[in-house]
Design an enzyme around this catalytic site. Structure first.
Site, PDB file in Angstrom:
ATOM      1  N   SER A   1      53.773  -8.210  36.423  1.00  0.00           N
ATOM      2  CA  SER A   1      55.054  -7.741  35.901  1.00  0.00           C
ATOM      3  C   SER A   1      55.578  -6.646  36.821  1.00  0.00           C
ATOM      4  O   SER A   1      55.014  -5.550  36.888  1.00  0.00           O
ATOM      5  CB  SER A   1      54.897  -7.194  34.481  1.00  0.00           C
ATOM      6  OG  SER A   1      56.095  -6.524  34.143  1.00  0.00           O
TER       7      SER A   1
ATOM      8  N   HIS B   1      56.608 -11.838  37.943  1.00  0.00           N
ATOM      9  CA  HIS B   1      57.305 -11.753  36.656  1.00  0.00           C
ATOM     10  C   HIS B   1      58.347 -10.628  36.737  1.00  0.00           C
ATOM     11  O   HIS B   1      58.017  -9.467  36.970  1.00  0.00           O
ATOM     12  CB  HIS B   1      56.273 -11.482  35.562  1.00  0.00           C
ATOM     13  CG  HIS B   1      56.827 -11.546  34.177  1.00  0.00           C
ATOM     14  ND1 HIS B   1      57.073 -12.730  33.518  1.00  0.00           N
ATOM     15  CD2 HIS B   1      57.181 -10.558  33.318  1.00  0.00           C
ATOM     16  CE1 HIS B   1      57.545 -12.476  32.311  1.00  0.00           C
ATOM     17  NE2 HIS B   1      57.638 -11.168  32.161  1.00  0.00           N
TER      18      HIS B   1
ATOM     19  N   ASP C   1      61.216  -8.718  34.832  1.00  0.00           N
ATOM     20  CA  ASP C   1      61.684  -8.409  33.478  1.00  0.00           C
ATOM     21  C   ASP C   1      63.079  -7.809  33.491  1.00  0.00           C
ATOM     22  O   ASP C   1      63.265  -6.671  33.934  1.00  0.00           O
ATOM     23  CB  ASP C   1      60.733  -7.394  32.831  1.00  0.00           C
ATOM     24  CG  ASP C   1      59.425  -8.018  32.374  1.00  0.00           C
ATOM     25  OD1 ASP C   1      59.475  -9.006  31.628  1.00  0.00           O
ATOM     26  OD2 ASP C   1      58.361  -7.509  32.771  1.00  0.00           O
TER      27      ASP C   1
ATOM     28  N   MET D   1      66.277  -6.349  31.452  1.00  0.00           N
ATOM     29  CA  MET D   1      66.607  -5.736  30.153  1.00  0.00           C
ATOM     30  C   MET D   1      68.011  -5.170  30.195  1.00  0.00           C
ATOM     31  O   MET D   1      68.398  -4.545  31.196  1.00  0.00           O
ATOM     32  CB  MET D   1      65.620  -4.600  29.864  1.00  0.00           C
ATOM     33  CG  MET D   1      64.179  -5.029  29.884  1.00  0.00           C
ATOM     34  SD  MET D   1      63.117  -3.616  29.584  1.00  0.00           S
ATOM     35  CE  MET D   1      61.516  -4.399  29.760  1.00  0.00           C
TER      36      MET D   1
ATOM     37  N   HIS E   1      62.316 -13.138  33.256  1.00  0.00           N
ATOM     38  CA  HIS E   1      62.243 -13.001  31.787  1.00  0.00           C
ATOM     39  C   HIS E   1      63.464 -12.225  31.324  1.00  0.00           C
ATOM     40  O   HIS E   1      63.548 -11.014  31.517  1.00  0.00           O
ATOM     41  CB  HIS E   1      60.919 -12.272  31.456  1.00  0.00           C
ATOM     42  CG  HIS E   1      60.715 -12.004  30.007  1.00  0.00           C
ATOM     43  ND1 HIS E   1      59.724 -11.155  29.546  1.00  0.00           N
ATOM     44  CD2 HIS E   1      61.345 -12.468  28.896  1.00  0.00           C
ATOM     45  CE1 HIS E   1      59.766 -11.110  28.227  1.00  0.00           C
ATOM     46  NE2 HIS E   1      60.747 -11.883  27.810  1.00  0.00           N
TER      47      HIS E   1
ATOM     48  N   MET F   1      65.437 -10.428  28.827  1.00  0.00           N
ATOM     49  CA  MET F   1      65.470  -9.744  27.527  1.00  0.00           C
ATOM     50  C   MET F   1      66.875  -9.176  27.391  1.00  0.00           C
ATOM     51  O   MET F   1      67.101  -7.955  27.480  1.00  0.00           O
ATOM     52  CB  MET F   1      64.390  -8.650  27.502  1.00  0.00           C
ATOM     53  CG  MET F   1      62.997  -9.240  27.395  1.00  0.00           C
ATOM     54  SD  MET F   1      61.698  -8.058  27.775  1.00  0.00           S
ATOM     55  CE  MET F   1      61.686  -8.205  29.558  1.00  0.00           C
TER      56      MET F   1
ATOM     57  N   MET G   1      55.267 -13.497  23.365  1.00  0.00           N
ATOM     58  CA  MET G   1      55.147 -12.049  23.559  1.00  0.00           C
ATOM     59  C   MET G   1      53.949 -11.523  22.770  1.00  0.00           C
ATOM     60  O   MET G   1      53.805 -11.793  21.578  1.00  0.00           O
ATOM     61  CB  MET G   1      56.418 -11.333  23.064  1.00  0.00           C
ATOM     62  CG  MET G   1      57.665 -11.577  23.888  1.00  0.00           C
ATOM     63  SD  MET G   1      57.528 -11.176  25.643  1.00  0.00           S
ATOM     64  CE  MET G   1      57.053  -9.439  25.637  1.00  0.00           C
TER      65      MET G   1
ATOM     66  N   ASP H   1      52.612 -12.484  27.420  1.00  0.00           N
ATOM     67  CA  ASP H   1      53.188 -11.311  28.082  1.00  0.00           C
ATOM     68  C   ASP H   1      53.006 -10.061  27.224  1.00  0.00           C
ATOM     69  O   ASP H   1      53.578  -9.967  26.141  1.00  0.00           O
ATOM     70  CB  ASP H   1      54.688 -11.591  28.312  1.00  0.00           C
ATOM     71  CG  ASP H   1      55.392 -10.487  29.084  1.00  0.00           C
ATOM     72  OD1 ASP H   1      54.740  -9.544  29.543  1.00  0.00           O
ATOM     73  OD2 ASP H   1      56.634 -10.615  29.216  1.00  0.00           O
TER      74      ASP H   1
HETATM   75  C1  DX5 Z   1      57.674  -6.093  28.163  1.00  0.00           C
HETATM   76  C2  DX5 Z   1      57.663  -6.973  29.386  1.00  0.00           C
HETATM   77  C3  DX5 Z   1      56.314  -7.170  29.979  1.00  0.00           C
HETATM   78  C4  DX5 Z   1      55.597  -5.920  30.373  1.00  0.00           C
HETATM   79  C5  DX5 Z   1      54.132  -6.215  30.497  1.00  0.00           C
HETATM   80  O1  DX5 Z   1      58.941  -6.104  27.631  1.00  0.00           O
HETATM   81  O2  DX5 Z   1      58.195  -8.241  29.069  1.00  0.00           O
HETATM   82  O3  DX5 Z   1      56.377  -8.105  31.042  1.00  0.00           O
HETATM   83  O4  DX5 Z   1      56.082  -5.355  31.561  1.00  0.00           O
HETATM   84  O5  DX5 Z   1      53.481  -5.036  30.860  1.00  0.00           O
HETATM   85  P1  DX5 Z   1      52.000  -4.705  30.408  1.00  0.00           P
HETATM   86  O6  DX5 Z   1      51.094  -5.689  31.044  1.00  0.00           O
HETATM   87  O7  DX5 Z   1      51.808  -3.301  30.896  1.00  0.00           O
HETATM   88  O8  DX5 Z   1      51.944  -4.802  28.901  1.00  0.00           O
HETATM   89 ZN    ZN Z   2      58.080  -9.946  30.512  1.00  0.00          ZN
END
Ligand code: DX5
Ligand code: ZN
Length: 218
Positions: free
Chosen positions: A11, A36, A38, A40, A69, A71, A140, A178
Site C-alpha cells: 500500500s 496498491h 489508495d 481518498m 483502490h 475510496m 476490507m 486490505d
Molecule cells: C486503508 C487502505 C489500506 C491501508 C492498508 O483505507 O485502503 O490500503 O493503507 O494499510 P495497513 O497495511 O497499514 O493496514
Molecule cells: Zn486500499
C-alpha cells in the site's frame, strides 16, 4: 477451481511520498507483484491521499502494475481518467454513490480490470450480483481511510464465502484483502481464501521487505 499465486500488494499510503518511485522500485525488487494505490476524496472516507496526476507520473516511472483502490464517493466520474493514467485494476466500493454495474462496465470499457470492495460493516452478499463482472474482489479488514489500523477478523467469513461462491459459479476472480496485514494475519487470510494481500505499515516498516514478502508467498 484453480488456485491463484499469492501476491503481496504494497500500500503506497505507507510509502515516502517524496520518493514514491524509488519506494515502488524497492518493493518490486523485494518481490511485490502489484502496487496498491489508495485514492481518498475526503468524502467517502475522512482522509485525502493522492490522485490521477500522481498515478500518471508513477506509471511513467515504473513497469509495476497499478492496483487502484478508489475510496471516493462518485467513482464513475473518474474511472476513465484513472484508466488513462495507467491503472491496471480499478476497485470501487459497493457503498459508493455510483451505479455499481454501470461503473464496473465502464472500467472494463476503459481497458482496466474492474474490482468491487466491501467495508467491514457491509454484508458480503451485497457484492454477489456483480461477481460475473469483476476480475478481483476486495474485502476490507479495517475501516477504510487510514493505514496502520488493527486487523478485523470479520473479513474471514467473507473471504470464505467469496471463495465458495467462485467455485459454485465457476468464476475466476482474485480475492484481495486490505488492512492490518502482517505475518500473523497473512496466514489467517490465506487460509480463508485470499490470494492478494495488501500490506502497508507492516511491510514498509519491515527491516527486510523481501523476507516479509517471501514468508507470506511461500
Ligand atoms: C486503508 C487502505 C489500506 C491501508 C492498508 O483505507 O485502503 O490500503 O493503507 O494499510 P495497513 O497495511 O497499514 O493496514
Ligand atoms: Zn486500499
Amino acid at each position: 477451481m484453480k488456485t491463484n499465486e499469492i501476491w503481496v500488494a504494497p500500500s503506497l499510503l505507507s510509502a515516502d511520498f517524496a520518493h514514491l518511485g524509488a519506494d515502488c522500485d524497492k518493493m518490486a525488487a523485494a518481490g511485490a507483484k502489484i502496487m496498491h494505490f489508495d485514492v481518498m476524496d475526503g468524502m467517502f472516507v475522512p482522509n485525502i491521499s493522492f490522485g490521477i496526476a500522481v498515478l500518471k507520473s508513477l506509471n511513467q516511472y515504473t513497469d509495476a502494475p497499478m492496483d487502484v483502490h478508489l475510496m471516493i464517493r462518485e467513482p464513475h466520474r473518474y474511472v476513465r481518467q484513472f484508466a488513462e493514467a495507467g491503472a491496471d485494476y480499478i476497485t470501487i466500493h459497493v457503498e459508493a454513490e455510483s451505479d455499481v454495474a454501470g461503473t464496473l462496465a465502464l472500467i472494463r470499457e476503459c481497458g482496466a480490470i474492474p474490482a468491487i470492495s466491501v467495508k467491514p460493516g457491509t454484508p458480503v452478499e451485497e457484492i454477489f450480483p456483480y461477481l460475473e463482472q469483476v476480475g478481483m474482489v476486495l474485502v476490507m479488514s479495517v475501516e477504510p481511510g487510514f493505514g496502520g489500523q488493527s486487523f478485523m477478523p470479520v473479513c474471514l467469513p467473507k473471504l470464505r464465502a467469496l471463495r465458495a461462491e467462485a467455485e459454485r459459479r465457476g468464476l475466476d476472480y482474485r480475492i484481495e484483502v486490505d488492512g492490518g496485514i502482517n505475518l500473523e494475519t497473512a496466514k489467517l487470510v490465506i487460509e480463508a481464501g485470499a490470494d492478494t494481500l495488501v500490506a502497508g505499515s507492516a511491510l514498509f516498516k519491515a527491516a527486510d521487505p523481501a523476507a516479509f514478502i517471501r514468508e507470506i508467498t511461500q
